[in-house]
Scaffold this active site. Structure first.
Site, PDB file in Angstrom:
ATOM      1  N   HIS A   1       0.830  -1.221   0.000  1.00  0.00           N
ATOM      2  CA  HIS A   1       0.000   0.000   0.000  1.00  0.00           C
ATOM      3  C   HIS A   1       0.859   1.262   0.000  1.00  0.00           C
ATOM      4  O   HIS A   1       0.424   2.311   0.474  1.00  0.00           O
ATOM      5  CB  HIS A   1      -0.939   0.049   1.222  1.00  0.00           C
TER       6      HIS A   1
ATOM      7  N   SER B   1      15.463  21.489 -16.459  1.00  0.00           N
ATOM      8  CA  SER B   1      14.291  22.323 -16.676  1.00  0.00           C
ATOM      9  C   SER B   1      14.739  23.620 -17.321  1.00  0.00           C
ATOM     10  O   SER B   1      15.816  24.127 -17.019  1.00  0.00           O
ATOM     11  CB  SER B   1      13.618  22.605 -15.335  1.00  0.00           C
TER      12      SER B   1
ATOM     13  N   LYS C   1      16.630  21.607 -11.226  1.00  0.00           N
ATOM     14  CA  LYS C   1      15.926  20.364 -11.551  1.00  0.00           C
ATOM     15  C   LYS C   1      16.781  19.347 -12.310  1.00  0.00           C
ATOM     16  O   LYS C   1      17.582  19.690 -13.163  1.00  0.00           O
ATOM     17  CB  LYS C   1      14.688  20.669 -12.427  1.00  0.00           C
TER      18      LYS C   1
ATOM     19  N   GLU D   1       9.862   8.270 -16.991  1.00  0.00           N
ATOM     20  CA  GLU D   1       8.508   8.825 -17.197  1.00  0.00           C
ATOM     21  C   GLU D   1       7.993   8.457 -18.581  1.00  0.00           C
ATOM     22  O   GLU D   1       6.843   8.054 -18.755  1.00  0.00           O
ATOM     23  CB  GLU D   1       8.528  10.349 -17.043  1.00  0.00           C
TER      24      GLU D   1
END
Ligand code: ARG
Length: 464
Positions: free
Chosen positions: A156, A277, A283, A290
């Site tokens: 979970h 970024s 970043k 992804e």
């Protein structure tokens, strides 16, 4: 320009119809397989006395020449010639004259296209199996370096019990192993040759389908000509196996995204696999996992697309079936591309052993072991569960972890606690005692790695 099938027609095809029906913009990817199939077909025709040896030699030389010219980009495909099959036939006739027209004796584009697709999938399925193996090898390498590295195991997405990082990574090894086996199994059915089925009913020429199969390296010929030209379940199977594979790749990618967040900081992906970024200089984004996660959607789409195309089709060939190609090419390219990135990304990632270790120290994932401790001292498990629940609650209220409580605090909940409780609480111990077959103890993980290493490279060796 006159069509190869123009004899029955009195009018030119509407331009839009020509564009709609043409598949050359995408099926040109089958050029190599189309020529390979044709070479075997003419050889068989000559051996069966259907064309002469001179005709066969001239067509063979012509096809090879056309193949070379295509590779070099010297030929221009035409939409008027609709698809790769008719384009190549037209190139052949340009190359060697009217004798080229004999190539299509005893076959149809319907059995021809099915054959091309089988050949294409045969090659690419084997390539994909090898690429999966590379990813598995990268997982094994990381696992071997991290048998003793402890990470919280989750259920979970809540910390559950500490596990070896190697154990966690190896879970993906076994998923990929089943993917490899599924693809290998599907090859058994890809290995059926449709050629010789004709348009749908067979041919009047005395062809030898077994011989063509032998020349092309197929194990079997389709025993039913209508099935041979209509079957696309070999592609569905490939797309299904690829969808499952992409599910696994996506889940692993998701772990990488989470683990490389500042909140977790369990791993750091190599700079060469991340991007920055345009506005936030700090970043470092995990774009690769992804995108691998996202690309799963295209592969599912390709599967559902083809299932939908096929579901209402009567026998035998229907033009709808031309829509089987782009999804298959897309899946092959997506899966191959994803696997090619995944292997080096895993191999080069940095494992933050200390952060993982801190995470394990600062949690309650050793609670089950204290319950087991009380059980070994004679308390029934249910009662022990209740006692530990109270200890955990008390620790949380005090802002402490189970390792921070002293013996008196434990004894306040049960007199069965003794000094040895602190050994039981140590994460190494918690992990080490899960020594049942397939468990996370270093001993079991080592055993698992031995089993795994036996699976690497094996499939390539047995490849036909
Ligand atoms: N381009 C066609 C396809 O990909 C080849 C088969 C055409 N057959 C036909 N009867 N029109 O499906």
């Amino acid at each position: 320009m006159s069509k190869l099938w123009g004899g029955r027609f009195t009018k030119d095809t509407n331009k839009l119809v020509e564009e709609l029906t043409a598949s050359i913009s995408f099926d040109q990817k089958l050029a190599r397989e189309d020529i390979q199939g044709s070479l075997a077909h003419v050889q068989m025709l000559a051996e069966c006395g259907i064309i002469t040896n001179e005709e066969m030699q001239s067509i063979t030389a012509g096809l090879n020449k056309v193949g070379e010219k295509i590779e070099k980009g010297e030929l221009t495909y035409s939409v008027e010639n609709e698809d790769i099959h008719m384009n190549i036939e037209a190139f052949l006739i340009d190359e060697i004259g009217p004798v080229g027209g004999k190539l299509h004796t005893g076959r149809s584009r319907n059995d021809q296209v099915a054959t091309d697709m089988h050949l294409y999938l045969k090659n690419h399925t084997n390539d994909i199996i090898k690429l999966i193996d590379d990813v598995q090898a990268a997982i094994v390498q990381q696992a071997e370096d991290n048998i003793e590295t402890i990470i919280p195991g989750y259920t979970h997405l809540q910390r559950a019990q500490p596990v070896s990082f190697a154990h966690h990574m190896m879970a993906y090894f076994w998923m990929l192993q089943r993917d490899k086996e599924r693809l290998l199994d599907s090859l058994e059915r890809v290995n059926w040759l449709p050629l010789g089925a004709g348009a749908l009913a067979g041919t009047t020429f005395p062809i030898d389908r077994e011989r063509t199969a032998e020349l092309l390296g197929f194990d079997k010929v389709y025993p039913n000509s209508m099935d041979a030209v209509s079957d696309r379940d070999f592609i569905l199977e490939f797309l299904s196996a690829s969808s499952i594979l992409m599910t696994h790749i996506s889940r692993l990618s998701e772990e990488f995204v989470i683990w490389s967040s500042e909140e977790f900081n369990f791993i750091e992906l190599d700079d060469s696999f991340c991007t920055g970024s345009s506005i936030m200089p700090q970043k470092k984004n995990p774009d690769v996992p992804e995108l691998l996660r996202a690309k799963t959607g295209r592969v599912y789409g390709d599967l559902v697309g083809l299932l939908t195309v096929l579901k209402g089709l009567p026998l035998a060939y229907n033009k709808d079936m031309q829509e089987d190609k782009e999804g298959m090419f897309d899946t092959v390219e997506t899966v191959e591309g994803s696997l090619k990135l995944l292997a080096p990304m895993i191999a080069t990632m940095n494992v933050n052993i200390d952060t993982m270790r801190k995470a394990v120290n600062n949690d309650y994932s050793n609670a089950t072991d204290i319950a087991d401790y009380l059980v070994t001292k004679g308390m029934p498990f249910r009662e022990a569960h209740e006692v530990i629940g109270k200890i955990v609650l008390n620790a949380i209220e005090q802002g402490k972890y189970l390792l921070d409580l002293n013996l008196e605090e434990y004894q306040a909940f049960s007199p069965l606690f003794e000094e040895d409780i602190f050994e039981v609480l140590a994460p190494e111990h918690v992990m080490g005692v899960r020594n049942s077959y397939g468990g996370t103890s270093p001993e079991q993980v080592k055993m698992q790695l031995e089993l795994a290493k036996d699976k690497l490279g094996v499939i390539q060796d047995s490849e036909k």
